[in-house]
Motif scaffolding. Structure first.
Motif, PDB file in Angstrom:
ATOM      1  N   ASP A 146     -28.103 -25.850 -18.451  1.00 17.94           N
ATOM      2  CA  ASP A 146     -29.261 -26.982 -19.307  1.00 17.94           C
ATOM      3  C   ASP A 146     -28.754 -28.257 -19.010  1.00 17.94           C
ATOM      4  OD1 ASP A 146     -30.772 -24.654 -19.551  1.00 17.94           O
ATOM      5  OD2 ASP A 146     -30.668 -24.538 -21.728  1.00 17.94           O
ATOM      6  N   ASN A 203     -32.581 -18.115 -16.408  1.00 13.93           N
ATOM      7  CA  ASN A 203     -32.449 -19.434 -16.847  1.00 13.93           C
ATOM      8  C   ASN A 203     -32.140 -20.370 -15.562  1.00 13.93           C
ATOM      9  OD1 ASN A 203     -32.676 -20.957 -19.766  1.00 13.93           O
ATOM     10  ND2 ASN A 203     -30.588 -21.482 -18.500  1.00 13.93           N
ATOM     11  N   THR A 211     -35.281 -21.452 -20.834  1.00 17.12           N
ATOM     12  CA  THR A 211     -34.505 -20.628 -21.976  1.00 17.12           C
ATOM     13  C   THR A 211     -35.694 -19.603 -22.747  1.00 17.12           C
ATOM     14  OG1 THR A 211     -32.989 -22.481 -22.254  1.00 17.12           O
ATOM     15  CG2 THR A 211     -33.052 -20.878 -23.869  1.00 17.12           C
TER      16      THR A 211
END
Length: 452
Positions: free
Chosen positions: A35, A176, A198
């Protein structure tokens, strides 16, 4: 595969149980790291600051319920250790009913209060504020899926199965990573795309986990037609978990106060702090993995009234955890800049991260001691002293010292507050564990559980 930890070599059992947890934590952090890498490289430093700034707000909103859930999982391990399978099934039903109901409240409250929290933290107005609010609200829409995903793994841990949850994490990580790249790099969805990836990943893993557990585990079934909410078991889990929940809430408050100090130095300083925290989590993973293993180990042996094995297992865990933390701290100190460069090439961000690492790593072995002892004592059913150890370490030591070090030594020296706080926590939980007073609480707790 379920593991009975009441017989066999303690060090081998704990290590064998901790390794899948460690791999799972690596996977968990991998998709958190992805991320940040995607955000930092495809969107920019302000987005990286926003994602790092938002995590503590999410944790604050779920922390009280997570503490109560921890109490229920300790009951699961004790019921499994004492072979009370009917109570084990009821405890699992109770966990799910309570946590899924709580997710509705958390989602509503979090969406309404996201911006006030961010303003209190001195989040800069403009893009950083907007992206932080978007990230928080999107994640909160998936609270029920996140709870279910984490509960599945926690239940398996309680019955001594640390391997199956690794499969759930693998699925979540893969989904993800793919969705991160698709939503951000291809569809240009920004931090909303990162948060949505997510939520979807945890939802997919949660659904798979329910199917897998119901197929493989024979002593209980998730979401059966005969689900029962047991008030007595809920109150027992509440009794164990409330101090942990309070600890979580106050930990978040303290962290927000520290984040407020960090945010006052602008987005570049925030981004360096955020990137270092991502690296820090990898150093922390072995500590928390062995701590979780020792909680299950102690819980099962307390349930079996086998206190003689507890001390040996705790001692072995401290040696292993401290050794690993020292090796990893040296590695991160030597190669910190190279690790930080995965997130950004911004020189101001890298400077902040390097200075943070130099001051964070020297005291890391103390954190290994605190977490092992707190987890062992909590596994025995005593949660007040671990709570006090953690809270005094944070609120009485770390946060005030951060402001003092910042005032007298400049912004980088605020980071010495971590090691100082860990030293205080060690001086609280260490003597209590050595005194053995937690053993009396453990005996009383097992007797009370048998009567319910």
């Amino acid at each position: 595969m379920m593991t009975d930890m009441t017989t066999g070599n303690p060090a081998k059992l704990i290590t064998r149980f901790a390794l899948p947890l460690l791999l799972g934590n690596v996977l968990q952090q991998t998709y958190n790291i992805v991320d940040s890498i995607v955000v930092g490289n495809f969107i920019g430093a302000e987005a990286l600051a926003a994602v790092g700034n938002s995590g503590i707000v999410i944790f604050l909103l779920v922390s009280m319920f997570a503490g109560v859930g921890m109490g229920a999982v300790i009951l699961v391990s004790q019921f499994f250790g004492s072979k009370q399978h009917e109570k084990l099934r009821t405890a699992i039903d109770t966990i799910y009913i309570g946590m899924l109901a709580a997710s509705i409240l958390i989602t509503a409250a979090g969406i309404a209060t996201a911006r006030p929290f961010l303003r209190f933290m001195h989040t800069p107005e403009g893009p950083t504020m907007e992206m932080s609010a978007t990230y928080i609200r999107t994640l909160l829409l998936g609270t029920a899926l996140s709870f279910g995903y984490n509960i599945n793994g926690a239940i398996l841990q309680g019955i001594g199965d640390s391997k199956s949850s690794l499969l759930f994490l693998s699925i979540a990580t893969l989904v993800n990573i793919v969705l991160d790249l698709l939503f951000v790099a291809v569809f240009d969805m920004g931090v909303f795309g990162v948060a949505l990836a997510t939520v979807i990943a945890q939802g997919v893993s949660f659904v798979f986990g329910v199917w897998y557990i119901n197929r493989k585990i024979k002593i209980f079934r998730l979401f059966s037609r005969r689900m029962r909410f047991d008030y007595r078991i809920f109150m027992q889990s509440f009794q164990i978990g409330l101090p942990a929940g309070i600890q979580n809430v106050l930990f978040c408050v303290g962290t927000i106060v520290l984040q407020r100090l960090v945010n006052g130095y602008g987005p570049a300083f925030m981004a360096g702090y955020s990137a270092t925290n991502k690296i820090d989590m990898f150093v922390f993973m072995p500590i928390v993995s062995f701590a979780n293993a020792v909680t299950t180990y102690v819980g099962q042996n307390i349930g079996a009234k086998n206190l003689g094995r507890v001390k040996e297992g705790v001692r072995s865990t401290i040696v292993i955890s401290v050794g690993i933390s020292i090796v990893m701290s040296i590695f991160v100190t030597l190669f910190g800049r190279h690790l930080l460069m995965a997130f950004t090439q911004d020189t101001d961000v890298l400077k902040t991260g390097e200075e943070f690492i130099k001051r964070l790593m020297p005291g890391y072995f103390l954190l290994a001691i605190i977490f092992t002892l707190n987890s062992a004592v909590r596994g025995a059913g005593e949660s007040i002293i671990p709570m006090l150890s953690s809270l005094i370490s944070l609120l009485v030591a770390r946060i005030p010292l951060a402001y003092l070090f910042d005032y007298f030594g400049g912004r980088y020296n605020m980071f010495w507050c971590y090691g100082a706080g860990w030293l205080v926590g060690t001086l609280i939980i260490g003597p209590y564990y050595l005194s053995g007073r937690w053993k009396r609480k453990a005996f009383r707790f097992v007797e009370e559980s048998a009567k319910t």
